[in-house]
Design an enzyme around this catalytic site. Structure first.
Site, mmCIF file in Angstrom:
data_model
loop_
_atom_site.group_PDB
_atom_site.id
_atom_site.type_symbol
_atom_site.label_atom_id
_atom_site.label_comp_id
_atom_site.label_asym_id
_atom_site.label_seq_id
_atom_site.Cartn_x
_atom_site.Cartn_y
_atom_site.Cartn_z
ATOM 1 N N HIS A 194 0.659 -1.098 -0.115
ATOM 2 C CA HIS A 194 -0.140 0.606 -0.197
ATOM 3 C C HIS A 194 1.069 1.395 -0.322
ATOM 4 O O HIS A 194 0.654 1.902 0.604
ATOM 5 C CB HIS A 194 -0.805 0.185 1.136
ATOM 6 C CG HIS A 194 -1.734 -0.703 1.304
ATOM 7 N ND1 HIS A 194 -2.768 -1.715 1.067
ATOM 8 C CD2 HIS A 194 -1.469 -2.363 2.383
ATOM 9 C CE1 HIS A 194 -2.896 -2.642 1.473
ATOM 10 N NE2 HIS A 194 -2.117 -3.133 1.884
ATOM 11 N N SER A 200 15.093 21.586 -15.561
ATOM 12 C CA SER A 200 13.778 22.682 -15.564
ATOM 13 C C SER A 200 13.985 23.401 -16.202
ATOM 14 O O SER A 200 15.463 24.463 -16.377
ATOM 15 C CB SER A 200 13.812 22.480 -14.920
ATOM 16 O OG SER A 200 12.522 23.338 -14.742
ATOM 17 N N LYS A 234 16.201 22.267 -10.142
ATOM 18 C CA LYS A 234 15.745 21.172 -10.807
ATOM 19 C C LYS A 234 16.368 19.716 -12.023
ATOM 20 O O LYS A 234 16.930 20.025 -12.635
ATOM 21 C CB LYS A 234 14.539 20.982 -11.990
ATOM 22 C CG LYS A 234 13.433 21.349 -11.056
ATOM 23 C CD LYS A 234 12.520 20.430 -9.808
ATOM 24 C CE LYS A 234 12.268 19.980 -10.800
ATOM 25 N NZ LYS A 234 10.591 19.664 -11.207
ATOM 26 N N GLU A 285 9.301 8.718 -16.729
ATOM 27 C CA GLU A 285 8.521 9.841 -17.235
ATOM 28 C C GLU A 285 7.882 9.674 -18.449
ATOM 29 O O GLU A 285 6.958 8.434 -18.888
ATOM 30 C CB GLU A 285 8.272 11.042 -16.758
ATOM 31 C CG GLU A 285 8.413 11.152 -15.391
ATOM 32 C CD GLU A 285 9.183 12.655 -15.766
ATOM 33 O OE1 GLU A 285 7.762 13.666 -14.917
ATOM 34 O OE2 GLU A 285 9.722 13.527 -15.549
#
Ligand code: ARG
Length: 462
Positions: free
Chosen positions: A157, A278, A284, A291
């Site tokens: 979970h 970024s 970043k 992704e």
């Protein structure tokens, strides 16, 4: 305008808009090598059947080889009026060698020809994918071996559950991708069947020898029913179904790598060479590869749905709808291959932050089950242990502490069975190494799994 190969019964030329709409050359030209291999085998078989002379077959083969070179070197002009790769090549052959070329299509239809081309093409691609998965599985075993002994929180979970070895986690992915490779190998059996000789749908009156064509093209078997042969795209659906399951596995490891490289987890660092920055936030470092892999999973599932919907309710035998099978198949193959390839490159460059993994095991009561198991070993029924430990957890929580931070007296207060060996039982190392049940995370088990995987990989020929 190119001469149509079927213009005998037509009075007026095809409308240009129809040619544009029905043409598939932009997509199916990538099967040109397979089309030429198939035609050469077919013409040799036609010689044995007494339909072509060997001089004619030689001229056909020579012409086709020249065309193959022309296409490979970019000297081939597409013309929508010639529809597809099969007619482009036949028409080019006629231009090169004249009337002999017009005999090549004897005892053959584009319906069995296209099925042949797709099967030849997909057979090679599937073999390459299996080889890619071999390298990928090796990369997971390498990671498991390189970081043997490093504990990390295991989750259910997405809540910390029990400590496991990082290597155990990597070997879980080895298992998934091994099943994928097996699925592709199994699908290959049904891809690798010779369709040529089914002709349009009913077979042919010419004395062809399908067994000979089978041998020439190195197929283990010949398809049975001529109607099924030209109507069948099960092998495309099956391939995309294997590809979808494989992408599902990639989406899961990708999701984990994304989570693990966040500062919340900080379990890994992807290499600078495999991340991007970024344009606005200077700090970043983004996990774009996982992704995009996660995103591309939807694309491959879509292709599977495309094929299943394309084939749904189609009456026997060939229908032009089936021309639409190539885009989803080709893009499915390209996508999966690019994902396998980038993962093989990215994984070995990933940094494992083992200290952070180890210390994360100390927080979140990952040893609660082990305290219960400890009491079971001292003779208390498991359900009672569960409630005793539950109370200890609640008490520790109220003090902002973990079980191992409580004093011996505090712990003894929850059960008389507690001795001072409890602290050893609650240590991360002991929790892991006591899990020696088959398939469990004990280091000796995981090392054995790694050794077995190495043997399996060494035996595979790729
Ligand atoms: N371009 C067609 C396809 O990909 C080839 C078969 C066409 N057959 C036909 N009878 N029109 O499916």
């Amino acid at each position: 305008m190119a001469e149509k190969l079927w213009d005998g019964r037509f009075d007026i030329p095809t409308d240009k808009s129809v040619e544009r709409f029905t043409s598939s050359i932009a997509t199916d030209s990538r099967m040109f090598r397979e089309d030429i291999e198939g035609s050469i085998a077919h013409s040799r078989m036609l010689v044995a059947a007494g339909i072509l002379s060997s001089e004619e077959a030689d001229a056909i083969e020579k012409g086709l080889r020249e065309i193959e070179k022309d296409i490979a070197e970019g000297r081939f002009v597409h013309d929508d009026s010639l529809e597809d790769i099969h007619m482009h090549i036949e028409s080019a052959l006629t231009e090169k060698i004249g009337d002999t070329a017009r005999k090549l299509h004897t005892a053959r239809s584009r319906n069995d020809q296209v099925a042949l081309d797709v099967r030849l093409w997909l057979r090679r691609e599937t073999e390459e994918i299996i080889a890619g998965l071999h390298a990928l599985r090796r990369a997971f075993v390498d990671l498991a071996e390189a970081h043997m002994g490093v504990p990390m929180p295991g989750y259910t979970h997405l809540q910390r559950a029990q400590p496991v070895l990082f290597s155990h986690h990597m070997m879980a992915y080895y298992e998934m991708f091994t099943r994928d490779a097996e699925r592709f190998k199994d699908a290959l059996k049904r891809i690798n069947v010779l369709p040529l000789g089914a002709a349009a749908l009913a077979g042919t009156p010419h004395p062809i020898d399908r067994e000979m064509t089978r041998r020439l093209l190195n197929f283990p078997m010949v398809s049975a029913n001529s109607m099924d042969t030209v109507a069948d795209r099960d092998f495309v659906a099956e391939f995309l179904s294997c590809a979808s399951i494989c992408m599902m596995h990639f989406s899961r490891i990708s999701e984990e790598l994304i989570l693990w490289s966040s500062s919340e987890f900080a379990f890994i660092q992807l290499s600078d060479a495999f991340t991007t920055g970024s344009s606005i936030m200077p700090q970043k470092k983004n996990p774009d590869i996982p992704e995009l892999v996660r995103g591309k999973t939807g694309r491959v599932y879509g292709h599977l749905m495309n094929i299943l919907t394309l084939m749904k309710s189609l009456p026997m035998a060939y229908n032009r709808d089936m021309q639409e099978d190539k885009f989803p198949l080709f893009d499915g193959v390209d996508t999966l291959k690019s994902v396998v390839d980038i993962y093989i490159r990215m994984l070995p460059n990933m940094k494992v932050l083992s200290e952070r993994m180890r210390t994360s095991c100390e927080k979140g009561f990952l040893n609660a089950t082990d305290m219960a198991d400890y009491l079971v070993e001292k003779g208390l029924p498991f359900r009672k242990c569960h409630s005793v430990v539950g109370k200890a957890v609640a008490y520790a929580l109220s003090l902002g502490k973990e079980l191992q931070d409580l004093s011996f007296e505090e712990l003894k207060g929850f059960s008389d069975l507690v001795e001072d060996d409890l602290f050893e039982a609650l240590s991360v190392e002991s929790m892991i190494n006591r899990r020696t049940s088959a398939g469990g995370t004990a280091r000796e088990n995981v090392q054995k799994a790694v050794d077995t995987a190495r043997e399996v990989l060494a035996k595979e020929q790729v």
